[in-house]
Motif scaffolding. Sequence first.
Motif, mmCIF file in Angstrom:
data_model
loop_
_atom_site.group_PDB
_atom_site.id
_atom_site.type_symbol
_atom_site.label_atom_id
_atom_site.label_comp_id
_atom_site.label_asym_id
_atom_site.label_seq_id
_atom_site.Cartn_x
_atom_site.Cartn_y
_atom_site.Cartn_z
ATOM 1 N N UNK A 86 9.170 -37.329 -24.548
ATOM 2 C CA UNK A 86 8.096 -36.901 -25.448
ATOM 3 C C UNK A 86 7.745 -38.011 -26.429
ATOM 4 N N UNK A 87 6.452 -38.212 -26.635
ATOM 5 C CA UNK A 87 5.969 -39.227 -27.573
ATOM 6 C C UNK A 87 5.664 -38.553 -28.912
ATOM 7 N N UNK A 88 6.428 -38.896 -29.946
ATOM 8 C CA UNK A 88 6.208 -38.279 -31.255
ATOM 9 C C UNK A 88 6.094 -39.342 -32.355
ATOM 10 N N UNK A 89 5.404 -40.429 -32.032
ATOM 11 C CA UNK A 89 5.237 -41.506 -32.999
ATOM 12 C C UNK A 89 4.539 -41.032 -34.269
ATOM 13 N N UNK A 90 3.675 -40.017 -34.157
ATOM 14 C CA UNK A 90 2.986 -39.515 -35.341
ATOM 15 C C UNK A 90 3.945 -38.845 -36.315
#
Length: 198
Positions: free
Chosen positions: A25-29
């Motif tokens: 999962x991409x959760x850079x924010x």
Amino acid sequence: MSDTLDNLSYYNKYAEHFFETTYLLQIDDLYEPFLSYLPPKSLILDLGCGSGRDTLAFKNKGYQVEALDYSIELVKKATQLTGLNVKHESFYNLTTTTKYDGIWACASLLHCKRDQLIDVITRIHLALKPNGICYMSFKYGDKDREQNGRSFTDLNEEQAHSLLKDINHLLVLKQWITLDQRPDHDEKWLNILFKRVP
């Protein structure tokens, strides 16, 4: 402690499935608000690291990272993914003081018993250095509930305020709601960023 044991049993039993559905999962924010307060090479504790996704992300960004989880099977997965010596430990037993620049508790304290949340958050607060930053997230709501073999402590804005207002030298920096990043979930999350002020 039966709900703790139920959660532990779930994560040990379904570690492979949990890992496969979370580690990419991409959760850079979510990283950005937290990391914006931390100097380069800061020491971060990933508290309840699960798959090790965030531990690896922080490591790859050049931070010093320690990680722990209470599920021995997830500890194995996270250790393999990150190459770090992930500790097998519960957030209930956090005793470190004035060590970390940042503590990341993403989707982990939602399994803390409500009547022990104040104790665990106080332990987190004490483990931070002065001006240290903590990020934590909860499923958005106001109930204690069970779902699919796990127990959850949901939190809303009012409950969060009530929980944090009496901890001395704690300043809430930001509180916001996000949507679950997983394609088969439509839940909301309450995100909280606080600082240990000197």
